[in-house]
Design an enzyme around this catalytic site. Structure first.
Site, mmCIF file in Angstrom:
data_model
loop_
_atom_site.group_PDB
_atom_site.id
_atom_site.type_symbol
_atom_site.label_atom_id
_atom_site.label_comp_id
_atom_site.label_asym_id
_atom_site.label_seq_id
_atom_site.Cartn_x
_atom_site.Cartn_y
_atom_site.Cartn_z
ATOM 1 N N LYS A 65 -60.719 -48.542 7.198
ATOM 2 C CA LYS A 65 -61.495 -49.226 8.239
ATOM 3 C C LYS A 65 -62.954 -48.808 8.095
ATOM 4 O O LYS A 65 -63.274 -47.631 7.985
ATOM 5 C CB LYS A 65 -60.986 -48.887 9.639
ATOM 6 C CG LYS A 65 -61.703 -49.712 10.718
ATOM 7 C CD LYS A 65 -61.083 -49.545 12.087
ATOM 8 C CE LYS A 65 -61.545 -48.283 12.768
ATOM 9 N NZ LYS A 65 -61.093 -48.197 14.171
ATOM 10 N N VAL A 158 -69.584 -46.754 37.329
ATOM 11 C CA VAL A 158 -70.961 -46.654 37.828
ATOM 12 C C VAL A 158 -71.523 -48.045 38.108
ATOM 13 O O VAL A 158 -72.415 -48.209 38.943
ATOM 14 C CB VAL A 158 -71.883 -45.905 36.843
ATOM 15 C CG1 VAL A 158 -71.527 -44.437 36.792
ATOM 16 C CG2 VAL A 158 -71.840 -46.520 35.456
ATOM 17 N N ASP A 219 -66.025 -39.446 21.989
ATOM 18 C CA ASP A 219 -65.794 -39.815 20.589
ATOM 19 C C ASP A 219 -66.897 -39.289 19.678
ATOM 20 O O ASP A 219 -67.166 -39.846 18.626
ATOM 21 C CB ASP A 219 -65.660 -41.328 20.444
ATOM 22 C CG ASP A 219 -66.923 -42.072 20.856
ATOM 23 O OD1 ASP A 219 -67.863 -41.429 21.368
ATOM 24 O OD2 ASP A 219 -66.978 -43.299 20.664
ATOM 25 N N SER A 290 -57.799 -38.286 23.074
ATOM 26 C CA SER A 290 -57.728 -39.353 22.072
ATOM 27 C C SER A 290 -59.064 -39.516 21.363
ATOM 28 O O SER A 290 -60.085 -39.757 22.007
ATOM 29 C CB SER A 290 -57.344 -40.672 22.754
ATOM 30 O OG SER A 290 -57.479 -41.759 21.879
#
Length: 322
Positions: A65, A158, A219, A290
């Protein structure tokens, strides 16, 4: 020989959430058993974003990917994230398919959250909190709906407009839902966080005993959504220890020495494979960190490719003079 080309629209029609969850669960299991290859991500960093190469080999396929992250792209009329998957034959190296992987990235991330909650949340969980109501919240919800009988959703963002839109989506599917402050949304059986925050958005005192948290948003280095005090008292399960240490929810706490890698209980694959325990009591707090793995991408690409062949979807191109 020809290579199959699949657009985003075609990819979306070729895989369901149920199929993605089955594929991702098996990918995690195989990886834990040493039956999959996944080298570290490779980053190319630019002034306005980055590109990442994510290779893996499992289930009879190899894939790469190639995905970007450019936060300023919406100002140019482009998505922040765009991804392509090249799927190859391990036997010959021939590129079997080139397909959109933008949709499947969101899909497999949601699928992972559903699978993690299946093993780590209390079986009778019915109240679900969402901190962050962007695109990924919808994929998380769809995966969780396949595992639990969701009685109530508490949503916080938010951007109140985003939270209201998510609530409407839930209500349209027969789920009682409401917009709530972050503190109230955190008081639930399963909490899903999908924000890009660099400072905690969930405080330790908000999280009750027995809660499971899908920590999805972090991430990259410096990102965190949870108060480190939550990490100190929780059972932490990651998708991959090296990636989590580098840029997952635990990255800030580990870099500051608040917790160590030895405080991570297991990978989700180890839990699925029965190598480590999942939830052991109704009182413990569990966290799934994750980061997103290339094995997930190849596993779902396999489903897309095989479904495309059986349904005769996509176009073909001859890249090479052979």
């Amino acid at each position: 020989m020809e290579t199959l080309i699949l657009t985003q629209e075609e990819v979306e029609s070729l895989i369901s959430m149920d199929e993605a969850m089955n594929a991702v669960e098996e990918a995690f299991r195989l990886y834990a058993l040493g039956k999959a290859q996944m080298p570290p991500k490779v980053y190319l960093e630019f002034e306005k974003g980055d590109l990442r190469a994510m290779p893996a080999h499992l289930m009879g396929y190899a894939g790469l990917k190639w995905v970007n992250s450019h936060p300023g792209n919406p100002d140019k009329g482009l998505p922040t994230v765009m991804a392509l998957m090249i799927l190859n034959s391990p036997e010959t190296g021939f590129p079997l398919a080139v397909m959109d992987a933008t949709y499947t990235t969101s899909l497999r991330t949601g699928a992972a959250g559903g699978i993690a909650a299946k093993y780590l949340a209390r079986k009778n969980s019915s109240v679900f909190g969402f901190i962050g109501c962007g695109t990924q919240a919808y994929f998380q919800l769809e995966a969780l709906r396949r595992v639990f009988d969701i009685g109530e959703v508490k949503a916080y963002d938010v951007r109140e407009k985003a939270a209201k839109k998510f609530v409407s989506y839930c209500e349209d599917r027969g789920i009682s839902a409401s917009v709530q402050p972050a503190e109230e949304a955190s008081r639930c059986d399963v909490l899903v966080t999908t924000t890009p925050s660099r400072k905690p958005v969930v405080k330790a005192e908000w999280v009750e005993e027995g809660t499971h948290i899908n920590a999805i948003g972090a991430d990259g280095p410096g990102k965190q959504e949870l108060d480190v005090e939550i990490l100190k008292k929780a059972k932490i399960v990651v998708d991959d220890l090296e990636q989590a240490k580098h840029g997952g929810e635990i990255n800030v706490a580990v870099s500051k020495g608040v917790i160590g890698v030895e405080d991570v209980h297991a990978t989700i694959g180890e839990v699925i494979a029965g190598l480590k325990d999942g939830r052991e009591s109704d009182e413990e707090i569990t966290i799934f960190d994750s980061t997103g793995l290339a094995i997930q991408d190849v596993a779902v690409a396999k489903v897309v490719y095989e479904n495309a062949l059986s349904k005769n979807v996509g176009s073909k191109i001859k890249f090479f003079r052979i």
